[in-house]
Scaffold this active site. Structure first.
Site, PDB file in Angstrom:
ATOM      1  N   ASP A  41       0.862  -1.159   0.000  1.00  0.00           N
ATOM      2  CA  ASP A  41       0.000   0.000   0.000  1.00  0.00           C
ATOM      3  C   ASP A  41       0.912   1.226   0.000  1.00  0.00           C
ATOM      4  OD1 ASP A  41      -2.468   1.580   0.889  1.00  0.00           O
ATOM      5  OD2 ASP A  41      -1.151   1.870   2.603  1.00  0.00           O
ATOM      6  N   ASP A  72       0.052   5.191   0.844  1.00  0.00           N
ATOM      7  CA  ASP A  72      -0.043   6.164   1.929  1.00  0.00           C
ATOM      8  C   ASP A  72      -0.115   5.441   3.282  1.00  0.00           C
ATOM      9  OD1 ASP A  72      -0.277   9.192   2.067  1.00  0.00           O
ATOM     10  OD2 ASP A  72      -1.780   8.567   3.530  1.00  0.00           O
ATOM     11  N   ASN A  94      -5.278   2.912  -3.268  1.00  0.00           N
ATOM     12  CA  ASN A  94      -6.664   3.326  -3.515  1.00  0.00           C
ATOM     13  C   ASN A  94      -6.756   4.782  -3.919  1.00  0.00           C
ATOM     14  OD1 ASN A  94      -7.961   0.935  -3.177  1.00  0.00           O
ATOM     15  ND2 ASN A  94      -8.902   1.415  -1.190  1.00  0.00           N
ATOM     16  N   ASN A  95      -5.630   5.472  -3.952  1.00  0.00           N
ATOM     17  CA  ASN A  95      -5.674   6.888  -4.329  1.00  0.00           C
ATOM     18  C   ASN A  95      -5.877   6.999  -5.843  1.00  0.00           C
ATOM     19  OD1 ASN A  95      -5.229   9.591  -4.857  1.00  0.00           O
ATOM     20  ND2 ASN A  95      -3.846   9.794  -3.120  1.00  0.00           N
ATOM     21  N   HIS A 141      -9.419   9.998   5.004  1.00  0.00           N
ATOM     22  CA  HIS A 141      -7.964   9.864   5.105  1.00  0.00           C
ATOM     23  C   HIS A 141      -7.444  10.883   6.100  1.00  0.00           C
ATOM     24  CE1 HIS A 141      -8.180   7.258   1.685  1.00  0.00           C
ATOM     25  NE2 HIS A 141      -8.980   8.136   1.126  1.00  0.00           N
ATOM     26  N   LYS A 144      -9.092  -1.753  -3.372  1.00  0.00           N
ATOM     27  CA  LYS A 144      -9.044  -2.587  -2.164  1.00  0.00           C
ATOM     28  C   LYS A 144     -10.270  -2.300  -1.308  1.00  0.00           C
ATOM     29  CE  LYS A 144      -5.298  -0.369  -1.209  1.00  0.00           C
ATOM     30  NZ  LYS A 144      -4.122   0.219  -0.540  1.00  0.00           N
ATOM     31  N   ASP A 146      -1.508  -0.432   5.930  1.00  0.00           N
ATOM     32  CA  ASP A 146      -1.687   0.245   7.219  1.00  0.00           C
ATOM     33  C   ASP A 146      -3.149   0.309   7.644  1.00  0.00           C
ATOM     34  OD1 ASP A 146      -2.297   2.194   5.149  1.00  0.00           O
ATOM     35  OD2 ASP A 146      -2.406   3.654   6.773  1.00  0.00           O
TER      36      ASP A 146
END
Ligand code: PLP
Ligand code: CA
Length: 304
Positions: free
Chosen positions: A27, A29, A61-62, A186, A217, A243
């Protein structure tokens, strides 16, 4: 229920795990960086894995940037050996889904940032042009007759009119309803919060009475994209490092991968332990197999 998982590992256990696996999914971030700041040691971890012949991919996922922008971002933050082919973002995978899976037979109405639109354009997916008339309302705006899908992602210029238009398109049961990801929010610095794609998708789900198909995800589709582009990916040889329990750990579980939680991001070990101790068995898919404080804990494993 056996209290499996959540194993905090260090030193030789990390070394053994890194030797045992040959495919690493990170992942971004909260694992690799926080916004524009690389996690200390992360660049060295990534280059050490690559130099040892491991496969490394990034699963984010960004959806706000096209993949080229990620290559530049990696480079800017000191990750000098990351290539386009290693980057799997929810925007890229949404484009692949529209092009290769559903082969969308018309235009896509996009709620999202320009980066998402650019990624779709690159895949040859026609998007509805947004007219920039600040006075338009849902009573008098034009609706395109050719929209066959609505795609919702993070949109920092979300408006009531976009929500209303999307609701109109979704009245047609043939019109697909997709979401790049379903992230609720976020963390930003200073205790601020950025509402995520999931918050916009939820609004449209209520307005349309429909449920979106999620591409990012924890949906399996991103792993299918990876499997189709890398030869012979064996889930048993993969480690998913993330995370966030509700996205990354669940994604790993859904795809049959071993999972590792790193404590540099959103989720705390106490939440993982709560899921582990829960008597609701569906919660057990959110429990990481392994836990580390930071991926910098990998570094001693690369010393001879
Ligand atoms: N979407 C947006 C708009 C974000 O800003 C972030 C994190 O900064 C994410 C998604 C989550 O990205 P990742 O999956 O790499 O943690
Ligand atoms: Ca993350």
């Amino acid at each position: 229920f056996g209290f499996k998982g959540c194993q905090k590992i260090r030193g030789p256990q990390i070394r053994n795990l890194l030797e045992a696996k040959d495919f690493f999914l990170f992942d971004c971030d909260g694992v690799i960086w926080h916004g524009e700041n690389a996690i200390t040691g992360a660049a060295k971890v990534v280059s050490s894995l690559i130099r040892r012949g491991k496969n490394v991919v990034f699963v984010t996922n960004n959806c706000t940037r096209p993949r080229e922008n990620y290559v530049h971002k990696f480079y800017r933050l000191g990750f000098t050996d990351v290539m386009l082919e290693q980057i799997f973002s929810s925007s890229y995978c949404s484009a692949l889904y529209l092009r290769d899976v559903v082969k969308v037979p018309g235009q896509v109405f996009v709620i999202g940032c320009d980066g998402l639109r650019r990624e779709l354009q690159e895949a040859g997916i026609p998007c509805v042009e947004e007219a920039d008339d600040p006075d338009a309302t849902i009573y008098d705006c034009a609706l395109s007759p050719d929209v066959k899908a609505v795609l919702v992602g993070h949109d920092d210029k979300m408006t009531f009119l976009k929500l209303a238009k999307a609701s109109c398109y979704l009245k047609d049961p043939e019109c697909l309803f997709l979401a790049t990801d379903n992230d609720p929010w976020h963390p930003l610095s200073g205790g601020r919060v950025l509402p995520g794609s999931g918050s916009l998708t939820a609004a449209l789900e209520v307005a349309s009475g429909r449920k979106a198909t999620v591409i990012g995800k924890p949906s399996r589709f991103m792993f299918e994209c990876i499997s189709s582009q890398f030869r012979g990916v064996d889930p048993a040889q993969c480690l998913m490092v993330g995370d966030r329990l509700e996205t990354d750990m669940l994604f790993g579980s859904n795809c049959g991968l071993d999972t590792m939680l790193t404590l540099t991001g959103v989720s705390q070990i106490e939440e993982a332990q709560e899921y582990r101790n829960s008597d609701q068995t569906t919660n057990h898919s959110l429990v990481p197999d392994y836990v580390v404080d930071t991926i910098a804990d990998f570094l001693p494993a690369f010393e001879e």
